[in-house]
Motif scaffolding. Sequence first.
Motif, PDB file in Angstrom:
ATOM      1  N   ALA A   1       0.855  -1.191   0.000  1.00  0.00           N
ATOM      2  CA  ALA A   1       0.000   0.000   0.000  1.00  0.00           C
ATOM      3  C   ALA A   1       0.888   1.237   0.000  1.00  0.00           C
ATOM      4  N   VAL A   2       0.642   2.140  -0.955  1.00  0.00           N
ATOM      5  CA  VAL A   2       1.470   3.342  -1.080  1.00  0.00           C
ATOM      6  C   VAL A   2       0.579   4.583  -1.130  1.00  0.00           C
ATOM      7  N   ARG A   3       1.161   5.697  -0.747  1.00  0.00           N
ATOM      8  CA  ARG A   3       0.477   6.980  -0.872  1.00  0.00           C
ATOM      9  C   ARG A   3       1.494   8.038  -1.298  1.00  0.00           C
ATOM     10  N   SER A   4       0.990   9.134  -1.851  1.00  0.00           N
ATOM     11  CA  SER A   4       1.852  10.210  -2.326  1.00  0.00           C
ATOM     12  C   SER A   4       1.668  11.441  -1.447  1.00  0.00           C
ATOM     13  N   LEU A   5       2.781  12.080  -1.115  1.00  0.00           N
ATOM     14  CA  LEU A   5       2.737  13.339  -0.384  1.00  0.00           C
ATOM     15  C   LEU A   5       2.563  14.531  -1.329  1.00  0.00           C
ATOM     16  N   ASP A   6       2.628  14.256  -2.636  1.00  0.00           N
ATOM     17  CA  ASP A   6       2.411  15.266  -3.655  1.00  0.00           C
ATOM     18  C   ASP A   6       1.122  14.919  -4.387  1.00  0.00           C
ATOM     19  N   SER A   7       0.118  15.787  -4.297  1.00  0.00           N
ATOM     20  CA  SER A   7      -1.184  15.498  -4.895  1.00  0.00           C
ATOM     21  C   SER A   7      -1.123  15.361  -6.410  1.00  0.00           C
ATOM     22  N   ARG A   8      -0.065  15.871  -7.026  1.00  0.00           N
ATOM     23  CA  ARG A   8       0.049  15.782  -8.486  1.00  0.00           C
ATOM     24  C   ARG A   8       0.693  14.481  -8.937  1.00  0.00           C
ATOM     25  N   LEU A   9       1.168  13.670  -8.015  1.00  0.00           N
ATOM     26  CA  LEU A   9       1.894  12.449  -8.366  1.00  0.00           C
ATOM     27  C   LEU A   9       1.059  11.219  -8.050  1.00  0.00           C
ATOM     28  N   ASP A  10       0.954  10.318  -9.027  1.00  0.00           N
ATOM     29  CA  ASP A  10       0.249   9.048  -8.836  1.00  0.00           C
ATOM     30  C   ASP A  10       1.217   8.053  -8.189  1.00  0.00           C
ATOM     31  N   PRO A  11       1.005   7.669  -6.928  1.00  0.00           N
ATOM     32  CA  PRO A  11       1.978   6.789  -6.255  1.00  0.00           C
ATOM     33  C   PRO A  11       2.032   5.389  -6.860  1.00  0.00           C
ATOM     34  N   VAL A  12       0.874   4.867  -7.277  1.00  0.00           N
ATOM     35  CA  VAL A  12       0.867   3.519  -7.860  1.00  0.00           C
ATOM     36  C   VAL A  12       1.631   3.523  -9.180  1.00  0.00           C
ATOM     37  N   GLY A  13       1.375   4.531 -10.012  1.00  0.00           N
ATOM     38  CA  GLY A  13       2.084   4.621 -11.285  1.00  0.00           C
ATOM     39  C   GLY A  13       3.578   4.796 -11.103  1.00  0.00           C
ATOM     40  N   ALA A  14       3.989   5.565 -10.065  1.00  0.00           N
ATOM     41  CA  ALA A  14       5.411   5.757  -9.807  1.00  0.00           C
ATOM     42  C   ALA A  14       6.088   4.448  -9.424  1.00  0.00           C
ATOM     43  N   CYS A  15       5.396   3.607  -8.640  1.00  0.00           N
ATOM     44  CA  CYS A  15       5.980   2.334  -8.205  1.00  0.00           C
ATOM     45  C   CYS A  15       5.989   1.300  -9.328  1.00  0.00           C
ATOM     46  N   VAL A  16       4.959   1.340 -10.171  1.00  0.00           N
ATOM     47  CA  VAL A  16       4.899   0.379 -11.287  1.00  0.00           C
ATOM     48  C   VAL A  16       5.928   0.742 -12.343  1.00  0.00           C
ATOM     49  N   GLY A  17       6.084   2.036 -12.634  1.00  0.00           N
ATOM     50  CA  GLY A  17       7.082   2.487 -13.587  1.00  0.00           C
ATOM     51  C   GLY A  17       6.620   2.392 -15.025  1.00  0.00           C
ATOM     52  N   PRO A  18       7.391   2.954 -15.954  1.00  0.00           N
ATOM     53  CA  PRO A  18       7.041   2.887 -17.381  1.00  0.00           C
ATOM     54  C   PRO A  18       6.968   1.443 -17.870  1.00  0.00           C
TER      55      PRO A  18
END
Length: 418
Positions: free
Chosen positions: A249-266
Motif C-alpha cells: 500500500a502506497v500513498r503520495s505526499l504530492d497530490s500531483r503524483l500518482d503513487p501507484v504509477g510511480a511504483c509500477v514504472g514505465p
Amino acid sequence: MASQMMEALMELCQEKHIDQLYLIDRLEESLAKSYTDILHLPFGAEVTIDRATGKVYVYELVPVESSYNEETDEYGEFEKRDVTPKDTSRIAAKHAKDEINAIVRNSAREQIYEEFSDRIGDIITGTVLQSTPDFTIVKIREGVEAELPHFDQRRYHDEDGNPTERNERPAGERYMHNQRIKAVIIDVRDPNNTVQPVRGEHSRPPIVISRTHPMLIRRLFENEVPEVYEGTVEVMSVAREPGQRSKVAVRSLDSRLDPVGACVGPKGSRVRAVVSELRGERVDVILWDADPARYVGNALSPAKVTRVLIDEEKNYAGVIVPDDQLSLAIGKEGQNARLAARLTGWHIDIKSETLAADILRNMPARPEPEDDLIDDGEPARCQYVSEDGVRCRNQARPGSRFCGVHEQDAIDAAEDLI
C-alpha cells in the motif's frame, strides 16, 4: 624457551592488534584454572607470568586457619606456596595459542556488532559462499559473513512446539555457489550477551539476514523507485506470503503524483525489477486511503467491490462484491482476502450480492405502527417503512421485498447482519 615464547606473544599481539597486558592477564587466569585441575589443588592456584622473561610461576593457595568464617564457611586469607612444575612453558604455549585465537574471534565479533547493530532493517548484497540443509553463508565483504537460516522448524522446536530456529528463506528458493543475492539484516548477535546462545552460535556468523521479511520489499522499492527513496511516495504497509504473493500500500505526499504509477514504472519496469529480485513473487501495488472503506476496497484488488460496510468498534469490514468477482476477491485458498486483511489490519468478511440479498430477504420485517392507515394487504407491496412510520406505496421488485427506490437503503440497514 620462556623468553622466546614471550617474544612470539608480543609479535602476535602487534599483528592482531591485541593489548599485551590484557592477553597476559587472560593467560594467567586460564593457566590458574588448568593447574588447579592438573595439580589437584583444593583451594585453587595463582599464576604469575614474568613480563620481561616470560617465566611462569605457579602458587598453591593455602588457607590461613585464623581467617576461617563459620557463618560463611569460607577462608578469608590465603598464603601462597610455590608449586611451579618443570614443564610450565609447554603448557603456557598451548594456552597462549588458545587464548589468542579466542581473543581474536571475540574481537572480530565485537567489531562486527558495533558496525552492524545499528543497521538492522538495511538491505545488503552478498555472495553465497556455502549452503547447507540448515543455513546459507553469505559473504558481505572481506572478513564479514552473514547467515541466512532456513531450518526445518518441524525438527527444531521446544516442548511447547514453538520453533527454536528461524526459517528466512522463501519456499522453493535454492542458492548456488558465488550467486549474488539481496537480503535484509534482521539480527546481529552480541558476543557479550549472557543469554543462552543458539545451537552452534559461536561457529556461525554473527549477522542474520532474511529474504522473507516484509522489510525486504520496502528496501527494494527504495532502490528501484526514486520517489520512494526521496520520500515523495511513502510505503504505508506491506503484507507478504514469501515466494508467492505480496501486497504493498502506497500513498503520495504530492497530490500531483500518482503513487501507484510511480511504483509500477514505465511499462511496469520498476515493479518488474522488484519481482525479478524476489524470484517471480507476484507484487500488487495498491493505493492507500485514509477512508477504511476505500482502503479495504483497494486492498482486494484486482477484484471489483460493490460496497464496504465498516464496523469500527469490532474492527470489522463487510464487503459485498458482484457474483462473478467473489472467487477473485477471495483468491486461491483465500490468499487475496488474507493478504488484504493483513495489509489493512481489518477483519474482512466477503459476500456476494446474491447472498447479501438472501440475507435481506430473511430479515424479520419491521413491526407496523398501529396508526399506519395505509392498506398493506397487497403481497407485492414494498416493505420499506420510513422513520415517520409510513410504509412505501410502491410495488416490490420481482424477487425482492423492496422497490427500486428503497432496495439500496435496505442494504444499508442490514449492515450489522452482514
